[in-house]
Design an enzyme around this catalytic site. Structure first.
Site, mmCIF file in Angstrom:
data_model
loop_
_atom_site.group_PDB
_atom_site.id
_atom_site.type_symbol
_atom_site.label_atom_id
_atom_site.label_comp_id
_atom_site.label_asym_id
_atom_site.label_seq_id
_atom_site.Cartn_x
_atom_site.Cartn_y
_atom_site.Cartn_z
ATOM 1 N N HIS A 311 31.420 -30.306 -10.633
ATOM 2 C CA HIS A 311 30.811 -31.526 -10.082
ATOM 3 C C HIS A 311 29.308 -31.340 -9.882
ATOM 4 C CE1 HIS A 311 30.901 -35.176 -7.403
ATOM 5 N NE2 HIS A 311 29.815 -34.572 -6.926
ATOM 6 N N GLU A 312 28.937 -30.273 -9.198
ATOM 7 C CA GLU A 312 27.515 -30.037 -8.936
ATOM 8 C C GLU A 312 26.755 -29.757 -10.218
ATOM 9 O OE1 GLU A 312 26.434 -30.917 -6.198
ATOM 10 O OE2 GLU A 312 28.359 -31.004 -5.166
ATOM 11 N N HIS A 315 25.577 -33.032 -11.685
ATOM 12 C CA HIS A 315 24.314 -33.479 -11.090
ATOM 13 C C HIS A 315 23.134 -32.706 -11.670
ATOM 14 C CE1 HIS A 315 26.026 -36.155 -8.180
ATOM 15 N NE2 HIS A 315 26.669 -35.209 -7.509
ATOM 16 N N GLU A 341 26.562 -40.387 -9.031
ATOM 17 C CA GLU A 341 27.797 -39.608 -9.077
ATOM 18 C C GLU A 341 28.499 -39.657 -10.428
ATOM 19 O OE1 GLU A 341 29.026 -37.525 -6.802
ATOM 20 O OE2 GLU A 341 27.312 -37.933 -5.507
#
Length: 453
Positions: A311-312, A315, A341
């Protein structure tokens, strides 16, 4: 810190990971508890309130009184009910809310929620309606999930009702019974370095980018902790350097807040390029809070830890792979915050992709690949108690909006019973703070003040 009781209070779903958890707590005892001889086998063990330790106790400690003690310590941190009055954040929270309301008024808005949403895609009305729509669609399913959990706890141990510190424990047991697996069964297959190789393989296949670790000193970089690592991104075709990112993966209870996040160190910019260069390349940092290595055991990740890392990285990739040369709108700066997101959620999907899982999931000690049947169970468990998880996130958002609304004043009672009281039964933690007129129940951790910090 809380001293660990006898080891019989920990459930033993996996002997190897049980020793791993004890080793982490023994390490904490040596480092912070003044017990130089602490060991995984004989203790003493020290429980801290950092994420990996807190979640491990909530999910696996058989002793209900221990779970209660740790839970109450966790939700009262930084409040008047905590152990150190000097750490009470109540006045700071009230001051923050007041200053944000004052700022909104000066800018011609009715609330700080409107200020925050002015630069996003949704209006306040749309955001509120969207959250209520999600809540109503999730509610009945979440009630069914909770009823199933109550029945399971009653059948297993004769419980007539679930307390807040029981939910995660019995949810983990129900997950193990339903799918014949739990996080402690899968954890030995997800050593950090193996997961990174799997993640970098996805990045290469999707974006034609090679990722490799470099010594910080080789590029004149500094790190803020010895465990922080630096990685370099290059185009696969011409090997031109595209970006760098720092990875700070391990929990440090004394110096690092919980959770996971990505942020920029510097953005891509032509105007701010060094003399003789065309561009300043982007640099990001990715921060998580997983268990650190212990002895000869590497950092072993739960599957949720794996999802968080992917997830990170989503980003970070949006920031690092930008082709916009104007620094003020390059990378994550040029995206509305309620759309930011999307890349991170996209990267999460690759966690359950067969090729990705098989490429990175190898037993840390034997090197054996993860069994196909365990991969299937991980994929099936992906939606386990997903309605309850949705309500937990909705609760965060709705409380956040209400705290920053025009009608809320810190000296008045926050009336969100329709969402927070029922959801209390459905969440691992009822720790989304509510300021009460006479009683400040729940944590005053200022990290929950999430709108436009």
């Amino acid at each position: 810190m809380i001293r660990r009781p006898p080891r019989s209070t920990l459930s033993s779903s996996s002997a190897a990971s049980d020793v791993y958890k004890r080793q982490l707590m023994a390490d904490t005892a040596r480092q912070n508890g003044g017990s130089a001889s602490a060991s995984a086998e004989t203790g003493p063990w020290v429980v801290t309130l950092d994420g990996p330790c807190f979640v491990a106790v909530m999910q696996h400690a058989e002793d209900s009184s221990l779970r209660e003690k740790v839970y109450k310590a966790y939700i009262t941190r930084a409040s008047e009910y905590g152990t150190d009055p000097a750490l009470d954040n109540t006045r700071l929270i009230e001051q923050t809310l007041k200053l944000r309301a004052d700022k909104a008024s000066l800018l011609g808005f009715t609330s700080h929620s409107e200020v925050s949403l002015a630069s996003k895609m949704a209006t306040l009305t749309q955001a509120t309606e969207f959250l209520e729509d999600l809540r109503s669609k999730s509610w009945e399913a979440a009630l069914m999930e909770h009823a199933e959990l109550e029945q399971f706890a009653a059948d297993s141990d004769g419980l007539t009702s679930l307390r807040n510190w029981d939910v995660a424990f019995y949810a983990e047991k129900l997950k193990a019974a339903t799918f014949e697996m739990d996080d402690e069964v899968t954890r030995p297959y997800f050593a950090l370095d193996n997961v990174l190789q799997g993640l970098f393989g996805v990045v290469h296949r999707l974006f034609d980018i090679d990722v490799s670790e470099v010594p910080p000193e080789s590029v004149d970089a500094q790190v803020w902790d010895p465990s922080v690592r630096l990685f370099e991104l290059r185009h696969s075709q011409n090997q031109a350097v595209v970006a760098y990112f720092y990875l700070d993966p391990y929990s440090r209870a004394a110096t690092k807040r919980g959770g996971a996040w990505m942020n920029e160190v510097s953005g891509r910019s032509s105007a701010l390029a060094l003399e003789g260069e065309e561009l300043r390349i982007p640099i990001a940092h990715m921060v998580t809070n997983q268990p650190a290595p212990s002895g000869d055991t590497p950092s072993l990740m739960s599957f949720r830890d794996v999802e968080t890392l992917f997830h990170e990285c989503g980003h970070a990739l949006q920031h690092m792979l930008t082709r916009v040369d104007e620094g003020l709108v390059s990378g994550i700066r040029g995206v509305e915050w309620d759309a930011v997101e999307q890349p991170s959620q996209f990267m999460e999907y690759w966690c359950v992709h067969n090729d990705t899982l098989h490429s990175m999931a190898k037993h840390w000690r034997t090197g054996a690949p993860i069994p196909s049947e365990l991969v299937a169970k991980i994929q099936q468990a992906k939606t386990f108690r997903s309605a309850s998880a949705m309500l937990r996130q909705i609760k965060f958002a709705m409380v956040d909006l209400e705290l920053h609304s025009a009608s809320f004043a810190a000296s008045q009672e926050l009336s969100l019973i329709h969402i927070s009281e029922p959801t209390r039964l459905l969440s691992i933690s009822y720790a989304v703070f509510c300021l009460k007129k006479k009683k400040k129940h729940i944590t005053n951790d200022t990290s929950h003040l999430t709108i436009s910090i």
